[in-house]
Scaffold this motif. Sequence first.
Motif, PDB file in Angstrom:
ATOM      1  N   LYS A  58      -2.836  -1.459 -15.562  1.00  0.00           N
ATOM      2  CA  LYS A  58      -3.171  -1.344 -14.161  1.00  0.00           C
ATOM      3  C   LYS A  58      -3.275  -2.743 -13.573  1.00  0.00           C
ATOM      4  N   GLU A  59      -2.717  -2.905 -12.416  1.00  0.00           N
ATOM      5  CA  GLU A  59      -2.739  -4.201 -11.742  1.00  0.00           C
ATOM      6  C   GLU A  59      -3.400  -4.027 -10.382  1.00  0.00           C
ATOM      7  N   ILE A  60      -4.332  -4.906 -10.081  1.00  0.00           N
ATOM      8  CA  ILE A  60      -5.017  -4.880  -8.793  1.00  0.00           C
ATOM      9  C   ILE A  60      -4.634  -6.133  -8.029  1.00  0.00           C
ATOM     10  N   ILE A  61      -4.165  -5.932  -6.793  1.00  0.00           N
ATOM     11  CA  ILE A  61      -3.768  -7.057  -5.952  1.00  0.00           C
ATOM     12  C   ILE A  61      -4.621  -7.036  -4.701  1.00  0.00           C
ATOM     13  N   HIS A  62      -5.182  -8.171  -4.358  1.00  0.00           N
ATOM     14  CA  HIS A  62      -5.996  -8.300  -3.158  1.00  0.00           C
ATOM     15  C   HIS A  62      -5.208  -9.068  -2.106  1.00  0.00           C
ATOM     16  N   GLY A  63      -5.373  -8.687  -0.862  1.00  0.00           N
ATOM     17  CA  GLY A  63      -4.697  -9.382   0.215  1.00  0.00           C
ATOM     18  C   GLY A  63      -5.539  -9.353   1.474  1.00  0.00           C
ATOM     19  N   ILE A  64      -5.308 -10.281   2.365  1.00  0.00           N
ATOM     20  CA  ILE A  64      -6.014 -10.347   3.635  1.00  0.00           C
ATOM     21  C   ILE A  64      -5.005 -10.069   4.735  1.00  0.00           C
ATOM     22  N   VAL A  65      -5.311  -9.108   5.570  1.00  0.00           N
ATOM     23  CA  VAL A  65      -4.410  -8.741   6.667  1.00  0.00           C
ATOM     24  C   VAL A  65      -5.201  -8.676   7.962  1.00  0.00           C
ATOM     25  N   SER A  66      -4.489  -8.767   9.065  1.00  0.00           N
ATOM     26  CA  SER A  66      -5.143  -8.663  10.371  1.00  0.00           C
ATOM     27  C   SER A  66      -4.817  -7.306  10.993  1.00  0.00           C
ATOM     28  N   LEU A  67      -4.977  -6.238  10.206  1.00  0.00           N
ATOM     29  CA  LEU A  67      -4.721  -4.870  10.653  1.00  0.00           C
ATOM     30  C   LEU A  67      -6.015  -4.082  10.614  1.00  0.00           C
ATOM     31  N   ASP A  68      -6.105  -3.056  11.451  1.00  0.00           N
ATOM     32  CA  ASP A  68      -7.284  -2.193  11.362  1.00  0.00           C
ATOM     33  C   ASP A  68      -7.103  -1.222  10.194  1.00  0.00           C
ATOM     34  N   ALA A  69      -8.140  -0.458   9.891  1.00  0.00           N
ATOM     35  CA  ALA A  69      -8.125   0.412   8.709  1.00  0.00           C
ATOM     36  C   ALA A  69      -7.016   1.459   8.789  1.00  0.00           C
ATOM     37  N   GLY A  70      -6.686   1.944   9.981  1.00  0.00           N
ATOM     38  CA  GLY A  70      -5.621   2.937  10.125  1.00  0.00           C
ATOM     39  C   GLY A  70      -4.249   2.376   9.828  1.00  0.00           C
ATOM     40  N   GLN A  71      -4.065   1.097  10.101  1.00  0.00           N
ATOM     41  CA  GLN A  71      -2.767   0.465   9.867  1.00  0.00           C
ATOM     42  C   GLN A  71      -2.663  -0.172   8.485  1.00  0.00           C
ATOM     43  N   ALA A  72      -3.770  -0.261   7.777  1.00  0.00           N
ATOM     44  CA  ALA A  72      -3.780  -0.960   6.483  1.00  0.00           C
ATOM     45  C   ALA A  72      -3.928  -0.001   5.310  1.00  0.00           C
ATOM     46  N   GLY A  73      -3.370   1.209   5.446  1.00  0.00           N
ATOM     47  CA  GLY A  73      -3.390   2.143   4.332  1.00  0.00           C
ATOM     48  C   GLY A  73      -2.433   1.694   3.240  1.00  0.00           C
ATOM     49  N   PRO A  74      -2.566   2.263   2.053  1.00  0.00           N
ATOM     50  CA  PRO A  74      -1.724   1.851   0.925  1.00  0.00           C
ATOM     51  C   PRO A  74      -0.228   1.958   1.216  1.00  0.00           C
ATOM     52  N   GLU A  75       0.185   3.042   1.898  1.00  0.00           N
ATOM     53  CA  GLU A  75       1.618   3.202   2.168  1.00  0.00           C
ATOM     54  C   GLU A  75       2.135   2.139   3.135  1.00  0.00           C
ATOM     55  N   HIS A  76       1.295   1.738   4.101  1.00  0.00           N
ATOM     56  CA  HIS A  76       1.696   0.693   5.040  1.00  0.00           C
ATOM     57  C   HIS A  76       1.751  -0.677   4.366  1.00  0.00           C
ATOM     58  N   LEU A  77       0.739  -0.974   3.577  1.00  0.00           N
ATOM     59  CA  LEU A  77       0.709  -2.267   2.888  1.00  0.00           C
ATOM     60  C   LEU A  77       1.864  -2.384   1.901  1.00  0.00           C
ATOM     61  N   ASN A  78       2.185  -1.280   1.225  1.00  0.00           N
ATOM     62  CA  ASN A  78       3.323  -1.284   0.310  1.00  0.00           C
ATOM     63  C   ASN A  78       4.615  -1.574   1.067  1.00  0.00           C
ATOM     64  N   HIS A  79       4.770  -0.962   2.239  1.00  0.00           N
ATOM     65  CA  HIS A  79       5.951  -1.181   3.074  1.00  0.00           C
ATOM     66  C   HIS A  79       6.053  -2.655   3.487  1.00  0.00           C
ATOM     67  N   TYR A  80       4.946  -3.249   3.922  1.00  0.00           N
ATOM     68  CA  TYR A  80       4.958  -4.654   4.334  1.00  0.00           C
ATOM     69  C   TYR A  80       5.274  -5.577   3.157  1.00  0.00           C
ATOM     70  N   ALA A  81       4.680  -5.298   2.000  1.00  0.00           N
ATOM     71  CA  ALA A  81       4.914  -6.136   0.824  1.00  0.00           C
ATOM     72  C   ALA A  81       6.370  -6.048   0.376  1.00  0.00           C
ATOM     73  N   ARG A  82       6.920  -4.852   0.347  1.00  0.00           N
ATOM     74  CA  ARG A  82       8.324  -4.694  -0.046  1.00  0.00           C
ATOM     75  C   ARG A  82       9.258  -5.354   0.960  1.00  0.00           C
ATOM     76  N   GLY A  83       8.911  -5.270   2.241  1.00  0.00           N
ATOM     77  CA  GLY A  83       9.713  -5.928   3.261  1.00  0.00           C
ATOM     78  C   GLY A  83       9.734  -7.428   3.075  1.00  0.00           C
ATOM     79  N   HIS A  84       8.592  -8.000   2.708  1.00  0.00           N
ATOM     80  CA  HIS A  84       8.531  -9.438   2.444  1.00  0.00           C
ATOM     81  C   HIS A  84       9.443  -9.815   1.289  1.00  0.00           C
ATOM     82  N   TRP A  85       9.398  -9.066   0.201  1.00  0.00           N
ATOM     83  CA  TRP A  85      10.202  -9.404  -0.963  1.00  0.00           C
ATOM     84  C   TRP A  85      11.681  -9.155  -0.715  1.00  0.00           C
ATOM     85  N   THR A  86      12.024  -8.255   0.190  1.00  0.00           N
ATOM     86  CA  THR A  86      13.427  -8.064   0.545  1.00  0.00           C
ATOM     87  C   THR A  86      13.985  -9.344   1.157  1.00  0.00           C
ATOM     88  N   VAL A  87      13.235  -9.940   2.067  1.00  0.00           N
ATOM     89  CA  VAL A  87      13.659 -11.203   2.674  1.00  0.00           C
ATOM     90  C   VAL A  87      13.704 -12.297   1.619  1.00  0.00           C
TER      91      VAL A  87
END
Length: 96
Positions: free
Chosen positions: A1-30
């Motif tokens: 199991k891997e735990i990753i911590h991050g700091i974002v400027s999103l509210d709780a509704g926008q910072a769900g696991p599915e949204h954060l996963n989407h943002y992280a994958r988008g970063h690595w695509t670039v």
Amino acid sequence: KEIIHGIVSLDAGQAGPEHLNHYARGHWTVENSLHWTRDVTFHEDTSQLRTGTAPRNMAAFRNLALNTFRLAGRANIAHARRDLHDRTDTFAVYGI
């Protein structure tokens, strides 16, 4: 199991696991499609151009080459660079 911590400027509704996963994958695509290619294939990080507009100009030429290869349908940029001796395939995209 891997735990990753991050700091974002999103509210709780926008910072769900599915949204954060989407943002992280988008970063690595670039990162994988542009930065890694520019560094490994064009050796951008080892370039000794440091003064004036030379670094910016070389980056523009590298971007032009990458986009030309991609428009020509070349998925592997390293192979496309090695095939430069046959410029008709590469530059046919631009009608050259």
